[in-house]
Motif scaffolding. Sequence first.
Motif, PDB file in Angstrom:
ATOM      1  N   MET A  45     -18.359  -1.167  25.546  1.00 26.66           N
ATOM      2  CA  MET A  45     -16.984  -0.865  25.156  1.00 26.66           C
ATOM      3  C   MET A  45     -17.064  -0.328  23.732  1.00 26.66           C
ATOM      4  N   THR A  46     -16.048   0.410  23.335  1.00 21.83           N
ATOM      5  CA  THR A  46     -16.016   0.887  21.955  1.00 21.83           C
ATOM      6  C   THR A  46     -14.842   0.266  21.212  1.00 21.83           C
ATOM      7  N   VAL A  47     -14.998   0.202  19.900  1.00 24.95           N
ATOM      8  CA  VAL A  47     -13.899  -0.164  19.008  1.00 24.95           C
ATOM      9  C   VAL A  47     -13.719   0.990  18.033  1.00 24.95           C
ATOM     10  N   ASN A  48     -12.474   1.255  17.673  1.00 25.39           N
ATOM     11  CA  ASN A  48     -12.180   2.299  16.693  1.00 25.39           C
ATOM     12  C   ASN A  48     -10.869   1.950  15.991  1.00 25.39           C
ATOM     13  N   GLY A  49     -10.412   2.818  15.127  1.00 22.56           N
ATOM     14  CA  GLY A  49      -9.158   2.568  14.418  1.00 22.56           C
ATOM     15  C   GLY A  49      -9.241   1.336  13.532  1.00 22.56           C
ATOM     16  N   PHE A  50     -10.318   1.219  12.782  1.00 22.37           N
ATOM     17  CA  PHE A  50     -10.515   0.047  11.925  1.00 22.37           C
ATOM     18  C   PHE A  50      -9.380  -0.091  10.910  1.00 22.37           C
ATOM     19  N   SER A  51      -8.994  -1.339  10.640  1.00 25.79           N
ATOM     20  CA  SER A  51      -7.978  -1.627   9.625  1.00 25.79           C
ATOM     21  C   SER A  51      -8.407  -2.876   8.863  1.00 25.79           C
ATOM     22  N   GLU A  52      -7.855  -3.068   7.682  1.00 25.41           N
ATOM     23  CA  GLU A  52      -8.228  -4.206   6.848  1.00 25.41           C
ATOM     24  C   GLU A  52      -7.025  -4.678   6.044  1.00 25.41           C
ATOM     25  N   ASN A  53      -7.145  -5.876   5.480  1.00 24.10           N
ATOM     26  CA  ASN A  53      -6.046  -6.429   4.691  1.00 24.10           C
ATOM     27  C   ASN A  53      -6.414  -6.590   3.217  1.00 24.10           C
ATOM     28  N   ALA A  54      -7.338  -5.777   2.722  1.00 27.52           N
ATOM     29  CA  ALA A  54      -7.776  -5.853   1.330  1.00 27.52           C
ATOM     30  C   ALA A  54      -6.702  -5.312   0.393  1.00 27.52           C
ATOM     31  N   THR A  55      -6.643  -5.871  -0.813  1.00 27.45           N
ATOM     32  CA  THR A  55      -5.766  -5.325  -1.855  1.00 27.45           C
ATOM     33  C   THR A  55      -6.484  -4.237  -2.635  1.00 27.45           C
ATOM     34  N   ASN A  56      -7.795  -4.134  -2.459  1.00 28.01           N
ATOM     35  CA  ASN A  56      -8.661  -3.160  -3.132  1.00 28.01           C
ATOM     36  C   ASN A  56      -8.733  -3.368  -4.638  1.00 28.01           C
ATOM     37  N   LYS A  57      -8.499  -4.614  -5.053  1.00 24.95           N
ATOM     38  CA  LYS A  57      -8.662  -4.965  -6.463  1.00 24.95           C
ATOM     39  C   LYS A  57      -9.270  -6.359  -6.524  1.00 24.95           C
ATOM     40  N   LEU A  58     -10.385  -6.465  -7.243  1.00 27.22           N
ATOM     41  CA  LEU A  58     -11.051  -7.748  -7.372  1.00 27.22           C
ATOM     42  C   LEU A  58     -10.240  -8.684  -8.258  1.00 27.22           C
ATOM     43  N   SER A  59     -10.400  -9.963  -8.028  1.00 30.88           N
ATOM     44  CA  SER A  59      -9.688 -10.983  -8.810  1.00 30.88           C
ATOM     45  C   SER A  59     -10.278 -11.101 -10.212  1.00 30.88           C
ATOM     46  N   ALA A  60      -9.705 -11.987 -10.997  1.00 27.17           N
ATOM     47  CA  ALA A  60     -10.206 -12.243 -12.348  1.00 27.17           C
ATOM     48  C   ALA A  60     -11.631 -12.802 -12.317  1.00 27.17           C
ATOM     49  N   THR A  61     -12.025 -13.377 -11.179  1.00 29.25           N
ATOM     50  CA  THR A  61     -13.397 -13.878 -11.036  1.00 29.25           C
ATOM     51  C   THR A  61     -14.329 -12.833 -10.424  1.00 29.25           C
ATOM     52  N   GLY A  62     -13.806 -11.641 -10.127  1.00 28.24           N
ATOM     53  CA  GLY A  62     -14.634 -10.540  -9.646  1.00 28.24           C
ATOM     54  C   GLY A  62     -14.945 -10.552  -8.165  1.00 28.24           C
ATOM     55  N   GLU A  64     -13.073 -10.502  -3.895  1.00 29.04           N
ATOM     56  CA  GLU A  64     -11.950 -10.506  -2.954  1.00 29.04           C
ATOM     57  C   GLU A  64     -12.514 -10.620  -1.542  1.00 29.04           C
ATOM     58  N   THR A  65     -11.959 -11.527  -0.761  1.00 27.66           N
ATOM     59  CA  THR A  65     -12.325 -11.667   0.641  1.00 27.66           C
ATOM     60  C   THR A  65     -11.248 -10.992   1.474  1.00 27.66           C
ATOM     61  N   PHE A  66     -11.670 -10.188   2.458  1.00 26.81           N
ATOM     62  CA  PHE A  66     -10.720  -9.486   3.310  1.00 26.81           C
ATOM     63  C   PHE A  66     -11.210  -9.533   4.754  1.00 26.81           C
ATOM     64  N   HIS A  67     -10.309  -9.252   5.682  1.00 26.79           N
ATOM     65  CA  HIS A  67     -10.606  -9.264   7.114  1.00 26.79           C
ATOM     66  C   HIS A  67     -10.474  -7.860   7.685  1.00 26.79           C
ATOM     67  N   VAL A  68     -11.249  -7.585   8.709  1.00 23.06           N
ATOM     68  CA  VAL A  68     -11.269  -6.266   9.340  1.00 23.06           C
ATOM     69  C   VAL A  68     -10.951  -6.410  10.829  1.00 23.06           C
ATOM     70  N   GLY A  69     -10.094  -5.557  11.329  1.00 23.19           N
ATOM     71  CA  GLY A  69      -9.777  -5.506  12.746  1.00 23.19           C
ATOM     72  C   GLY A  69      -9.985  -4.088  13.254  1.00 23.19           C
ATOM     73  N   ALA A  70      -9.844  -3.905  14.557  1.00 27.50           N
ATOM     74  CA  ALA A  70     -10.000  -2.589  15.159  1.00 27.50           C
ATOM     75  C   ALA A  70      -9.375  -2.609  16.551  1.00 27.50           C
ATOM     76  N   THR A  71      -9.264  -1.447  17.158  1.00 27.03           N
ATOM     77  CA  THR A  71      -8.767  -1.325  18.518  1.00 27.03           C
ATOM     78  C   THR A  71      -9.937  -1.434  19.490  1.00 27.03           C
ATOM     79  N   LEU A  72      -9.830  -2.355  20.445  1.00 22.14           N
ATOM     80  CA  LEU A  72     -10.844  -2.523  21.470  1.00 22.14           C
ATOM     81  C   LEU A  72     -10.444  -1.691  22.680  1.00 22.14           C
ATOM     82  N   ASN A  73     -11.317  -0.804  23.113  1.00 28.35           N
ATOM     83  CA  ASN A  73     -11.057   0.091  24.247  1.00 28.35           C
ATOM     84  C   ASN A  73     -11.713  -0.493  25.496  1.00 28.35           C
ATOM     85  N   VAL A  74     -10.890  -1.110  26.352  1.00 28.81           N
ATOM     86  CA  VAL A  74     -11.367  -1.779  27.560  1.00 28.81           C
ATOM     87  C   VAL A  74     -11.229  -0.826  28.737  1.00 28.81           C
ATOM     88  N   GLY A  75     -12.311  -0.650  29.494  1.00 29.20           N
ATOM     89  CA  GLY A  75     -12.313   0.240  30.652  1.00 29.20           C
ATOM     90  C   GLY A  75     -11.537  -0.350  31.821  1.00 29.20           C
TER      91      GLY A  75
END
Length: 94
Positions: A45-62, A64-75
Amino acid sequence: GVVLFDTGSDHQAASFTATGSAEETYSLSFPASATLTREGNSETMTVNGFSENATNKLSATGEETFHVGATLNVGANQAPGVYRGEFTVTAAHE
């Protein structure tokens, strides 16, 4: 039907931690798609259309933890089983 998560399982969204200088901004890039292969077999199966919830800015401690999702293409007649794959996330400071 498709069962993505069953109750009591240990499935989780992909999680990454970006590190660097305090409050540094960064950008993320993902592949166009990734292939998942059924354990013990060759069905895919393929996955595409990746998305994430990052703010794209590191914290004062340098970091950032973020999560990644994608679209699962089921036959239409996708074989049941556990499918695994890998993908690369690239983080670049701006």
